[in-house]
Every structure is written in structure tokens, then in C-alpha cells.
Design an enzyme around this catalytic site. Structure first.
Site: not given
Length: 344
Positions: A171, A45, A131
Site C-alpha cells: 500500500h 488511498s 496491498d
């Protein structure tokens, strides 16, 4: 004491695997015999964005990068609204051609490293098709960025770009164990998906392993991050970082270096040592004789970074993603302290 850090810092990745054999405290990083041909940056991320920034700013140090759920370099352009929109939701879609052209301009101006240092780079881009935080289209824009860079810049045809974007996970960083969190994005952001992402990252960066990883047997140490501030400037990071040291590295054998960047809401102040002990990197570090550096960010209100994200939109200054970025210069100090030659 940074009370904001103590109250607000949140999360680092965690993953499958056993705790390492020993855990010790040290005020400084050890000096190792570093093999400068075996270096890589990885991240999830915001950590993926940070890894891409490090690779582009200092390709002579880190030509290899693994990005998990991250977008293309310079995506935000120093603007938080662009970061939250185009660079996370993919609306509007990142203009990849413009970002490639911008990277070439910045390299020519010396703001980032010379692109020819990426001639033999290995780039692995992993993202889950489920995600909901960083849209798969954004991660695919990162793939396109590297592909266009490879195909458009003379001398980069040897760059290896591996797109791994068809796996079903949310995610998080997938880990080898099975569980009920693969389709969720919850702290410590490790999805027990039956896929050992750390092992695949090491294989992509350094080739097939000599043998399978078992349990981590090296040392996990803490170190003083403030001692590495560039010119004494606050890099907006936590007081303490972590480094994992395989026994072979401590014994003086040539040792590679992987820098693993946590994502937002994932620093150690929030999830303890979940990422640094359990993400799976340490087990594979023993197999490959690679030290793993785990820098730690901190949360703050001023500058506004309440989720302890790495700076990929400009809260640390306008030059955040260049060779003059304070967090990038901190990292250069750290890897040189670890033994990576300054001439590389």
C-alpha cells in the site's frame, strides 16, 4: 493556530526524484493560462477516493482521473463502518451494479455532474497485488465501476479505462528508485519499486511524453488554503497547501493542471515535503507543462479524522461526495483561482 493540526496531522505521499529548483512562499495561488483540455485528478488511498469523487462531481472540470489503491465512487455511502469493511477489506464486496445505478440517479438529480462529460475520460487504476490495507478486490471493484459506467451509459463508449493491478507492491505509491520498502506500507508511503508511477500516470492522462523527465526545475510554492474556503466554511483542511509551477507555466504558456491528493497519514505536517517534492510528479510536470496542486488535509478529533484522511465517508457532512461537498467546493475555488475557466 490549530494545535490539533500541529500535533496530529500525518502524512502525504513521497516518491522518487529530485527536489525542485526553488521553493518559495506566497499567500495566494498565481493565475496561469490554463488549458482546460489538460486536467486530471490523482490520489493514493483516501486521496484516490477523493480523486474519484472530484471526477464524478465535477467531470466538466476534471474528466481524467488516476486512482492508486482506491475503490469505486460512493462506496462508503456515508457510513464509516462500510468504509472500513466493504471499501477497504472488500468484505462484503462492493455492489458495483448498485453503485453505478446510484451514480446515474445522482447525476440525473444534479447532485453530481452530467455523465456525458465523461465521454472522452481517461481513467487509470493502479494497485498492488500485495496491498494488505486496501484489498485488491476493492480496487478491482473500482475498475468494474468504470467499465460498467462506460458500457451502460449511452455516449460513454469513448471512455478509456486502464486497469494496472498485477504489479507486486504494497500500500504505497511506487517510485522509480530501488529500495527495500516496495513490499511495505510505511511513511512516507513511497515504495522504491523501480516503477515510476508518476510518469505512467502522466502518460495515461496526457499521452506519451515528448522526452524523458530529468530533475524538477520549476518552483514549489506554498499558498493560503483558508483564503479559498467556500463561503467562509471550514473545509477541515490545513492552513497551507503547495503548488508546483513549471517555468513554462510561469512564462505564460498554456498550462495543464493536475491535482494530487495525499492519502491518510500522509499530509505535510507528518512527512514534510516528501510527497510534494519526491513523488515524481514535478519532474513530469516540467515535461508536460502542467501545474501540480497539492492540497493538504489536517487531522482532527472533531470531526473524527485523526489520520488526516480526505473525506470519503462523510465526516464533513452528508453531501461530502457531491457538488455541495465542502472539500469539493474548496477545490473548485482553488482551480478557478489558478486560472481554470469558470465556464468549464
Amino acid at each position: 493556530m490549530r494545535w490539533t493540526t500541529r500535533l496530529l496531522c500525518v502524512g502525504l505521499l513521497a516518491g522518487a526524484g529530485s527536489a525542485c529548483a526553488s521553493d518559495s512562499t506566497s499567500s495566494s495561488l498565481p493565475t496561469l493560462k490554463i488549458d482546460s483540455a489538460r486536467t486530471a485528478v490523482v490520489g493514493l488511498s483516501s486521496g484516490a477516493y477523493m480523486a474519484g469523487q472530484v471526477q464524478m462531481a465535477y467531470p466538466e472540470l476534471f474528466p481524467n482521473a488516476a486512482l492508486v489503491a482506491g475503490g469505486p465512487y460512493d462506496c462508503a455511502g456515508g457510513k464509516l463502518d462500510v468504509a472500513l469493511g466493504s471499501c477497504m477489506k472488500g468484505v462484503p464486496a462492493p455492489d458495483v451494479a448498485a453503485l453505478v445505478a446510484r451514480a446515474e440517479q445522482r447525476a440525473a438529480a444534479g447532485e453530481i455532474g452530467a455523465l456525458d462529460k465523461l465521454a472522452h475520460a481517461r481513467v487509470y487504476l493502479l494497485h498492488g497485488k500485495d496491498d494488505a490495507l486496501v484489498a485488491p478486490a476493492v480496487a478491482e471493484a473500482a475498475v468494474q465501476f468504470y467499465q460498467q459506467l462506460r458500457d451502460g451509459v449511452p455516449g460513454l463508449d469513448g471512455m478509456q479505462v486502464h486497469d494496472d493491478g498485477t504489479r507486486a507492491f504494497a500500500h504505497n505509491l511506487p517510485v522509480a528508485g530501488s529500495g527495500d520498502d516496495c513490499d511495505k506500507s510505511v511513511a512516507p508511503y513511497l515504495g522504491h519499486c523501480g516503477f515510476d508511477a508518476a510518469g505512467e500516470i502522466f502518460a495515461q492522462m496526457f499521452g506519451k511524453p515528448a522526452h524523458a523527465a530529468t530533475t524538477a526545475k520549476g518552483e514549489l510554492r506554498t499558498f493560503d488554503q483558508d483564503a479559498l474556503r467556500p463561503d467562509g466554511t471550514d473545509a477541515f483542511m490545513a492552513d497551507t497547501g503547495y503548488v508546483y509551477l513549471p517555468a513554462a507555466c510561469l512564462a505564460g504558456q498554456p498550462c495543464g493542471v493536475v491535482v494530487a491528493f495525499h492519502g491518510c497519514k500522509q499530509n505535510a505536517a507528518a512527512v514534510g515535503k516528501a510527497f510534494v517534492e519526491d513523488a515524481g510528479f514535478n519532474r513530469w510536470a516540467d515535461v508536460y507543462n502542467v501545474a501540480v496542486l497539492y492540497p493538504q488535509n489536517r487531522a482532527s478529533f472533531a470531526p473524527l479524522n485523526p489520520q488526516a484522511c480526505w473525506d470519503w465517508w462523510g465526516y464533513s457532512g452528508a453531501d461530502y461526495d457531491t457538488r455541495q461537498g465542502v472539500q469539493l467546493r474548496w477545490l473548485v475555488n482553488a482551480v478557478h483561482a489558478l486560472g481554470l475557466p469558470a465556464g468549464h
